[in-house]
Design a protein around this motif. Structure first.
Motif, PDB file in Angstrom:
ATOM      1  N   ALA A 157      41.742  17.295 -56.572  1.00 30.61           N
ATOM      2  CA  ALA A 157      40.661  17.200 -57.550  1.00 30.61           C
ATOM      3  C   ALA A 157      39.354  16.800 -56.873  1.00 30.61           C
ATOM      4  CB  ALA A 157      41.028  16.178 -58.629  1.00 30.61           C
ATOM      5  N   GLY A 158      39.441  15.904 -55.879  1.00 33.17           N
ATOM      6  CA  GLY A 158      38.245  15.470 -55.164  1.00 33.17           C
ATOM      7  C   GLY A 158      37.576  16.615 -54.426  1.00 33.17           C
ATOM      8  N   GLY A 159      38.382  17.459 -53.787  1.00 31.93           N
ATOM      9  CA  GLY A 159      37.855  18.613 -53.069  1.00 31.93           C
ATOM     10  C   GLY A 159      37.171  19.588 -54.007  1.00 31.93           C
ATOM     11  N   ARG A 160      37.793  19.823 -55.164  1.00 31.83           N
ATOM     12  CA  ARG A 160      37.206  20.750 -56.145  1.00 31.83           C
ATOM     13  C   ARG A 160      35.884  20.202 -56.688  1.00 31.83           C
ATOM     14  NH1 ARG A 160      42.665  21.054 -57.787  1.00 31.83           N
ATOM     15  NH2 ARG A 160      42.256  19.663 -59.554  1.00 31.83           N
ATOM     16  N   ALA A 161      35.869  18.904 -56.951  1.00 30.87           N
ATOM     17  CA  ALA A 161      34.642  18.286 -57.486  1.00 30.87           C
ATOM     18  C   ALA A 161      33.512  18.360 -56.461  1.00 30.87           C
ATOM     19  CB  ALA A 161      34.913  16.829 -57.860  1.00 30.87           C
ATOM     20  N   LEU A 162      33.840  18.099 -55.184  1.00 31.95           N
ATOM     21  CA  LEU A 162      32.823  18.166 -54.129  1.00 31.95           C
ATOM     22  C   LEU A 162      32.317  19.594 -53.969  1.00 31.95           C
ATOM     23  CD1 LEU A 162      31.237  16.826 -51.876  1.00 31.95           C
ATOM     24  CD2 LEU A 162      33.201  17.192 -50.346  1.00 31.95           C
TER      25      LEU A 162
END
Length: 313
Positions: free
Chosen positions: A209-214
């Motif tokens: 999720a962090g990668g997608r948000a970034l």
């Protein structure tokens, strides 16, 4: 035989020491020259990404590479020999040449500011819209290389002025190092900037999720980054161009404006704890103010000339 070999080795060692000292001189001179040209480098980095935007993703990096090769060709084949000839035969011409280039930077910045406030932003011309993708790419690359020639000329001239008191060989070595290092640095950053949205799109498909948000943040941030780059590039043109003019006036003994700028910087530098920062900022603002006046006058004259010609006809 042994003594001859030892003597030969001593000679080789001596030559190596001399070469090492010369390389140290070149590296030191290149470092100082590159630092002096930093403002123009910022401008070059801010201006160039716009030329590679608007094309399909697979063409962006090839376009940046073409511009980088053109930039290196500008520096090595035209500007470097010209700078060394100027240093050898007409060193008095370095400061006027710098001031001429600085005035051009101020004019370019003033034009951008005038367009922004007047609402007459650049739009695609009908002739440009009619071009094929290949023809448009060539036109954009050629335009970027022409713009780079001016900015590279300023970089080389500023660098030359920094090492003008060095032997010609050291000047040549320093200019080569500065030219190659700045070209690699500038176009490496430009390549990263133009691919940021593609990197963001790729990251938006990440498993975490962090990668997608970034990734989504990077995609949304690109228009803002491009706007900021335009603003930074314009500010850098005013600051650098105005600073070159101020130093040039001081060089020729025309001191009122340089003394005013120095007095303003000295006054701003009295702030406890951050005096160095506020003093530098004040000098940059004073230089930008001079640049805006010079650029505005040039832009005004150039805008008035067509009207006068039209009235005459």
């Amino acid at each position: 035989m042994a003594s001859g070999l030892v003597a030969l080795l001593d000679d080789v060692a001596g030559i190596a020491k001399i070469a090492a000292a010369s390389l140290d001189d070149v590296a030191g001179a290149a470092g100082k020259a590159g630092a002096k040209a930093a403002g123009v480098v910022v401008d070059d980095t801010a201006v160039t990404p716009g030329y590679a935007m608007g094309f399909t993703p697979d063409r962006e990096l090839p376009i940046v590479m073409k511009i980088a090769i053109g930039s290196l060709r500008n520096k090595m084949l035209f500007l470097l020999p010209g700078a060394l000839l100027l240093s050898a035969f007409a060193p008095w011409g370095i400061t006027p040449l710098l001031m001429l280039g600085g005035s051009y930077l101020c004019f370019e910045a003033a034009e951008k500011i005038i367009e922004a406030f007047s609402g007459h932003d650049e739009v695609d011309e009908p002739e440009e819209l009619a071009l094929s993708a290949k023809e448009l790419e060539k036109q954009k690359v050629d335009g970027a290389i022409r713009t780079d020639f001016i900015l590279s000329g300023e970089i080389m001239a500023i660098s030359l002025a920094t090492v003008a008191d060095k032997p010609l060989a050291v000047q040549a070595g320093a200019l080569v190092l500065v030219g190659v290092a700045i070209t690699i640095g500038v176009y490496g950053v430009v390549g990263l900037i133009v691919k940021m949205d593609d990197i963001g799109l790729h990251m938006a498909k990440a498993r975490t999720a962090g990668g997608r948000a970034l990734g989504r943040l990077m995609v949304r941030a690109m228009p803002v980054v491009m706007d900021w780059l335009t603003t930074i590039g314009t500010a850098a043109m005013l600051w650098v161009g105005g600073g070159i003019i101020v130093h040039g006036l001081e060089h020729f003994g025309l001191t009122p404006i340089p003394h005013w700028a120095e007095a303003f910087s000295h006054w701003a530098g009295q702030v406890p704890g951050v005096g160095a920062i506020t003093g530098w900022t004040a000098m940059a603002l004073a230089s930008a103010a001079v640049g805006m006046v010079v650029g505005g006058v040039i832009a005004g004259v150039l805008h008035l000339l067509p009207k006068k010609k039209a009235k005459a006809h």
